[in-house]
Design a protein around this motif. Structure first.
Motif, PDB file in Angstrom:
ATOM      1  N   UNK A 162      -4.646  32.451 -19.711  1.00  0.00           N
ATOM      2  CA  UNK A 162      -3.240  33.092 -19.630  1.00  0.00           C
ATOM      3  C   UNK A 162      -3.305  34.444 -19.185  1.00  0.00           C
ATOM      4  N   UNK A 163      -4.523  35.047 -18.989  1.00  0.00           N
ATOM      5  CA  UNK A 163      -4.400  36.591 -18.633  1.00  0.00           C
ATOM      6  C   UNK A 163      -5.373  36.703 -17.484  1.00  0.00           C
ATOM      7  N   UNK A 164      -5.545  35.559 -16.707  1.00  0.00           N
ATOM      8  CA  UNK A 164      -6.249  35.813 -15.430  1.00  0.00           C
ATOM      9  C   UNK A 164      -6.252  36.971 -14.612  1.00  0.00           C
ATOM     10  N   UNK A 165      -7.203  37.615 -14.130  1.00  0.00           N
ATOM     11  CA  UNK A 165      -6.962  38.741 -13.168  1.00  0.00           C
ATOM     12  C   UNK A 165      -6.466  40.066 -14.066  1.00  0.00           C
ATOM     13  N   UNK A 166      -6.033  39.963 -15.224  1.00  0.00           N
ATOM     14  CA  UNK A 166      -5.655  41.145 -15.923  1.00  0.00           C
ATOM     15  C   UNK A 166      -6.727  41.998 -16.176  1.00  0.00           C
ATOM     16  N   UNK A 167      -6.299  43.451 -16.529  1.00  0.00           N
ATOM     17  CA  UNK A 167      -7.154  44.694 -16.658  1.00  0.00           C
ATOM     18  C   UNK A 167      -6.658  45.356 -18.129  1.00  0.00           C
ATOM     19  N   UNK A 168      -7.510  45.242 -19.169  1.00  0.00           N
ATOM     20  CA  UNK A 168      -7.236  45.839 -20.277  1.00  0.00           C
ATOM     21  C   UNK A 168      -8.171  46.705 -20.550  1.00  0.00           C
ATOM     22  N   UNK A 169      -7.502  47.609 -21.426  1.00  0.00           N
ATOM     23  CA  UNK A 169      -8.263  49.015 -22.068  1.00  0.00           C
ATOM     24  C   UNK A 169      -7.831  48.701 -23.547  1.00  0.00           C
ATOM     25  N   UNK A 170      -8.742  48.595 -24.537  1.00  0.00           N
ATOM     26  CA  UNK A 170      -8.464  48.290 -26.009  1.00  0.00           C
ATOM     27  C   UNK A 170      -9.334  49.357 -26.767  1.00  0.00           C
ATOM     28  N   UNK A 171      -8.657  50.165 -27.418  1.00  0.00           N
ATOM     29  CA  UNK A 171      -9.167  51.180 -28.259  1.00  0.00           C
ATOM     30  C   UNK A 171      -9.726  50.328 -29.623  1.00  0.00           C
ATOM     31  N   UNK A 172     -10.777  50.934 -30.076  1.00  0.00           N
ATOM     32  CA  UNK A 172     -11.231  50.340 -31.330  1.00  0.00           C
ATOM     33  C   UNK A 172     -11.531  48.664 -31.204  1.00  0.00           C
TER      34      UNK A 172
END
Ligand code: NAD
Ligand code: MG
Length: 299
Positions: A51-61
Motif C-alpha cells: 500500500x505504501x510502495x516507494x513512500x518515504x516516512x519520518x515517524x517521531x517516537x
C-alpha cells in the motif's frame, strides 16, 4: 470451523491481555522491552500488501508503542522509514530498525531531543537526505506525566509537555513543509484526552486538544497544496508512555478495564489506521481525527 475462519473471526475482547497487570514503574521515557506483558507492535502479525510502495516516512517516537507499530507496518507496506527517539531508547529503536531492514526496506534511526528547535530542523534535513525526500510525516512522539493537582505542576513540567507535544510538531512540520511534494500526508497522534480530559492529566490533555486544532487548521491551509493532514485519537494503549508515569501505578494494574472491551489496546491494533491515512487511497480524508479507543471516548 476451518483454520482461516478461526483467524478471521477473532474476538476483540479476548484477543489481547486483560487486566490486572503488574505494577512496573520505569523512568521516563521507558522501554517497551521492559514491559510486562511485552506490547504487541505487529512484529509477528502485521502483513503488508504494497500500500505504501516507494513512500518515504519520518515517524517521531518510532522506537516503541504506537510509533513502532506504524513504523513496522509502513515498512511492510513498502515504505522506507526514519525513526526518531531519545538516546536512552536506542535498544528499542534497534529492534525496530532490524525489522524494517528484514523487509528489504531502508530504515534509519536519528536519536535526539525534539524539545530543542535546532534539533527538529536537523532531524528533518537528515531524514530528507537519508530517504532522498519525504512524503509521510508522523508527529507521534509524546510526553505524559500524571499529576494529581495543578498546584504540583511546575513550569518546567508544563514546558516539557508542551515542548514535546505541541512545539515539536510545529517545528518539525515547519521544517518539513518545503520538502513535502503534493500527495504527501501529515499525521498527528492526538488522544481521547483531547475530548474527555482526565483530572490528573491537566497539561497533557491540553496538548492533545492542541493536536486536534493543528490537524483541523493545517488541513485547511494545505488542502489547496494537495497535502492531507489527519490525526489519530487513541484510548488506553499498552505502551511505556503509560507505565513510566503516564498513569499512577495503581491505574496500570487495571489499565483499560473501564473500556467496553475490558482491556487496553495494543499498538498493533492502531497500525492499520496510520497506513490508511498515509495511503493515497484515502485521498478524500483530510482534517479528520480517527478514533481507536475500545468503545469509550471521542471522536
Ligand atoms: P511511547 O512511550 O512508546 O512513545 C512515545 C515516544 O515519544 C517515546 O518512545 C519517545 O521516543 C518519544 N519522545 C518523548 N519525549 C521525547 C523527546 N523529548 N524527544 C524525542 N522523542 C521523545 O508511547 P505511546 O503511547 O506509543 O505514545 C505515542 C503517542 O501516542 C503520544 O503522542 C501519546 O500522547 C499518544 N497517545 C498514547 C496513548 C496511550 O494510551 N498509550 C493514548 C492516546 C494517545
Ligand atoms: Mg520509546
Amino acid at each position: 470451523m476451518s483454520e482461516t475462519m478461526k483467524k478471521t473471526l477473532e474476538s476483540p475482547r479476548t484477543k489481547y491481555p486483560q487486566p490486572p497487570f503488574p505494577k512496573q514503574p520505569q523512568d521516563v521515557p521507558g522501554l517497551a522491552s521492559k514491559m510486562d506483558p511485552i506490547p504487541d507492535h505487529g512484529e509477528k502479525s502485521y502483513k503488508g500488501s504494497g500500500r505504501l510502495t516507494g513512500r518515504k516516512a519520518l515517524i517521531t517516537g518510532g522506537d516503541s508503542g504506537i510509533g513502532r507499530a506504524a513504523a513496522i507496518a509502513y515498512a511492510r507496506e513498502g515504505a522506507d522509514v526514519v525513526i526518531n527517539y531519545l538516546p536512552q531508547e536506542q535498544s528499542d529503536a534497534d529492534e525496530v530498525l532490524a525489522l524494517i531492514k528484514a523487509e528489504g526496506r531502508q530504515g534509519f534511526g536519528i536519536p535526539g531531543d525534539i524539545t530543542i528547535e535546532s534539533f527538529c530542523e536537523e532531524l528533518v534535513s537528515q531524514a530528507v537526505e537519508k530517504l532522498g525526500g519525504l512524503d509521510i510525516l508522523v508527529n507521534n512522539a509524546g510526553h505524559q506525566q500524571a499529576i494529581e493537582s495543578l498546584s504540583d505542576i511546575s513550569s518546567s513540567d508544563f514546558d516539557t509537555t508542551f515542548k514535546t507535544n505541541v512545539y515539536a510538531p510545529f517545528w518539525i512540520t515547519k521544517a518539513a513543509l518545503p520538502h513535502l511534494p503534493e500527495g504527501s500526508v501529515i499525521i498527528a497522534t492526538s488522544s481521547v484526552q483531547a475530548y474527555d480530559p482526565s483530572e490528573n492529566l491537566f497539561d497533557y490533555a491540553q496538548t492533545k486538544a492542541a493536536n486536534v486544532a493543528f490537524v483541523k487548521s493545517l488541513a485547511k491551509q494545505l488542502g489547496p497544496k494537495g497535502i492531507r493532514v489527519n490525526g489519530v485519537a487513541p484510548g488506553p494503549v499498552w505502551t511505556p508512555l503509560q507505565t513510566s508515569g503516564g498513569q499512577p501505578q495503581e491505574a496500570i494494574v487495571k489499565f483499560g478495564e473501564v473500556t467496553p472491551l475490558g482491556r487496553p489496546g495494543q499498538p498493533a491494533e492502531l497500525a492499520s489506521i496510520y497506513v490508511q491515512l498515509a495511503d493515497s487511497d484515502a485521498s478524500y480524508a483530510t482534517g479528520q481525527i480517527y478514533g481507536a479507543a475500545g468503545g469509550n471516548g471521542h471522536p
